[in-house]
Motif scaffolding. Structure first.
Motif, PDB file in Angstrom:
ATOM      1  N   VAL A  54     -66.765  96.517  -5.308  1.00 10.51           N
ATOM      2  CA  VAL A  54     -66.674  95.237  -4.626  1.00 10.51           C
ATOM      3  C   VAL A  54     -65.928  95.435  -3.319  1.00 10.51           C
ATOM      4  O   VAL A  54     -66.316  94.884  -2.281  1.00 10.51           O
ATOM      5  CB  VAL A  54     -65.970  94.190  -5.538  1.00 10.51           C
ATOM      6  CG1 VAL A  54     -65.663  92.926  -4.772  1.00 10.51           C
ATOM      7  CG2 VAL A  54     -66.821  93.890  -6.726  1.00 10.51           C
ATOM      8  N   GLN A  55     -64.838  96.236  -3.393  1.00  8.80           N
ATOM      9  CA  GLN A  55     -64.076  96.486  -2.167  1.00  8.80           C
ATOM     10  C   GLN A  55     -64.935  97.223  -1.154  1.00  8.80           C
ATOM     11  O   GLN A  55     -64.880  96.950   0.054  1.00  8.80           O
ATOM     12  CB  GLN A  55     -62.819  97.295  -2.489  1.00  8.80           C
ATOM     13  CG  GLN A  55     -61.756  96.506  -3.198  1.00  8.80           C
ATOM     14  CD  GLN A  55     -60.547  97.368  -3.534  1.00  8.80           C
ATOM     15  OE1 GLN A  55     -60.561  98.589  -3.337  1.00  8.80           O
ATOM     16  NE2 GLN A  55     -59.521  96.741  -4.060  1.00  8.80           N
ATOM     17  N   LEU A  56     -65.695  98.175  -1.694  1.00  7.60           N
ATOM     18  CA  LEU A  56     -66.559  98.933  -0.792  1.00  7.60           C
ATOM     19  C   LEU A  56     -67.610  98.009  -0.154  1.00  7.60           C
ATOM     20  O   LEU A  56     -67.926  98.139   1.026  1.00  7.60           O
ATOM     21  CB  LEU A  56     -67.273 100.057  -1.552  1.00  7.60           C
ATOM     22  CG  LEU A  56     -66.449 101.301  -1.785  1.00  7.60           C
ATOM     23  CD1 LEU A  56     -67.229 102.265  -2.681  1.00  7.60           C
ATOM     24  CD2 LEU A  56     -66.100 101.986  -0.500  1.00  7.60           C
TER      25      LEU A  56
ATOM     26  N   GLN B 230     -70.370  93.571  10.081  1.00  9.79           N
ATOM     27  CA  GLN B 230     -70.008  92.468  10.971  1.00  9.79           C
ATOM     28  C   GLN B 230     -69.370  93.008  12.231  1.00  9.79           C
ATOM     29  O   GLN B 230     -69.593  92.523  13.330  1.00  9.79           O
ATOM     30  CB  GLN B 230     -69.059  91.485  10.273  1.00  9.79           C
ATOM     31  CG  GLN B 230     -69.740  90.643   9.234  1.00  9.79           C
ATOM     32  CD  GLN B 230     -68.747  89.734   8.500  1.00  9.79           C
ATOM     33  OE1 GLN B 230     -67.532  89.846   8.693  1.00  9.79           O
ATOM     34  NE2 GLN B 230     -69.269  88.873   7.635  1.00  9.79           N
ATOM     35  N   LEU B 231     -68.538  94.044  12.063  1.00 12.84           N
ATOM     36  CA  LEU B 231     -67.901  94.684  13.213  1.00 12.84           C
ATOM     37  C   LEU B 231     -68.961  95.272  14.133  1.00 12.84           C
ATOM     38  O   LEU B 231     -68.883  95.156  15.355  1.00 12.84           O
ATOM     39  CB  LEU B 231     -66.958  95.788  12.742  1.00 12.84           C
ATOM     40  CG  LEU B 231     -65.477  95.533  12.997  1.00 12.84           C
ATOM     41  CD1 LEU B 231     -64.638  96.534  12.228  1.00 12.84           C
ATOM     42  CD2 LEU B 231     -65.132  95.537  14.438  1.00 12.84           C
TER      43      LEU B 231
ATOM     44  N   ARG C 271     -65.844  96.071   2.513  1.00 14.38           N
ATOM     45  CA  ARG C 271     -65.622  96.917   3.696  1.00 14.38           C
ATOM     46  C   ARG C 271     -66.939  97.138   4.447  1.00 14.38           C
ATOM     47  O   ARG C 271     -66.981  97.106   5.674  1.00 14.38           O
ATOM     48  CB  ARG C 271     -65.075  98.278   3.274  1.00 14.38           C
ATOM     49  CG  ARG C 271     -63.633  98.312   3.129  1.00 14.38           C
ATOM     50  CD  ARG C 271     -63.246  99.749   2.891  1.00 14.38           C
ATOM     51  NE  ARG C 271     -61.817  99.829   2.743  1.00 14.38           N
ATOM     52  CZ  ARG C 271     -61.179 100.920   2.431  1.00 14.38           C
ATOM     53  NH1 ARG C 271     -61.854 102.037   2.224  1.00 14.38           N
ATOM     54  NH2 ARG C 271     -59.894 100.924   2.344  1.00 14.38           N
ATOM     55  N   ASN C 272     -67.978  97.395   3.660  1.00 15.98           N
ATOM     56  CA  ASN C 272     -69.285  97.632   4.253  1.00 15.98           C
ATOM     57  C   ASN C 272     -69.732  96.395   5.048  1.00 15.98           C
ATOM     58  O   ASN C 272     -70.239  96.512   6.164  1.00 15.98           O
ATOM     59  CB  ASN C 272     -70.280  97.978   3.152  1.00 15.98           C
ATOM     60  CG  ASN C 272     -71.521  98.655   3.718  1.00 15.98           C
ATOM     61  OD1 ASN C 272     -71.537  99.034   4.878  1.00 15.98           O
ATOM     62  ND2 ASN C 272     -72.543  98.789   2.899  1.00 15.98           N
ATOM     63  N   GLU C 273     -69.541  95.199   4.482  1.00 23.01           N
ATOM     64  CA  GLU C 273     -69.908  93.968   5.188  1.00 23.01           C
ATOM     65  C   GLU C 273     -69.061  93.787   6.436  1.00 23.01           C
ATOM     66  O   GLU C 273     -69.563  93.388   7.478  1.00 23.01           O
ATOM     67  CB  GLU C 273     -69.735  92.758   4.254  1.00 23.01           C
ATOM     68  CG  GLU C 273     -70.831  92.653   3.228  1.00 23.01           C
ATOM     69  CD  GLU C 273     -70.594  91.473   2.283  1.00 23.01           C
ATOM     70  OE1 GLU C 273     -69.735  90.600   2.575  1.00 23.01           O
ATOM     71  OE2 GLU C 273     -71.279  91.422   1.270  1.00 23.01           O
TER      72      GLU C 273
END
Length: 133
Positions: free
Chosen positions: A1-3, A12-13, A6-8
């Protein structure tokens, strides 16, 4: 979930970074667009001024022609009035001359009658004279 989070965020970045690059690119294009926009504004303003000048010339021409036509109408109306006055004058003179003609015709008839009487008297006197002679 954390990954995934981070991936999202990274995704977004990346999107934000793309937007920033586009924004930076558009900022460099902005002065060129502004110059182009100013040129377009000036061209449109010039066209508008030319159109206004042409419109004013057409209005002036219209006013001039309208003025000339009104003057012509007034001159023709004046001429009509003059002709009507002249017609009335001529009609009056004609009536006067007709009356004089009638009077002369009546005088002529009277003179013709007198002439006939005088001629018959002359002939009668001529016959009397011959008889006496």
């Amino acid at each position: 979930v954390q990954l995934q989070d981070r991936n999202e965020r990274l995704y977004q970045l990346g999107d934000q970074q793309e937007r920033m690059e586009k924004l930076a690119g558009s900022k460099t294009d902005l002065p060129a667009k502004m110059v182009f926009s100013e040129e377009e504004k000036l061209k449109i303003s010039k066209d508008l001024v030319d159109l206004q000048i042409e419109t004013n010339k057409m209005k002036e021409q219209y006013e001039t022609e309208n003025f000339e036509l009104k003057n012509m109408i007034l001159a023709l109306e004046n001429r009509v009035l003059e002709l009507e006055l002249c017609s009335e004058k001529v009609t009056g003179e004609r009536d006067t001359l007709r009356e004089r003609l009638d009077a002369l015709e009546s005088s002529r008839k009277e003179l013709a009658d007198e002439y006939i009487i005088l001629k018959s008297n002359y002939l009668a006197l001529g016959k009397e004279l011959e008889q006496e002679v």
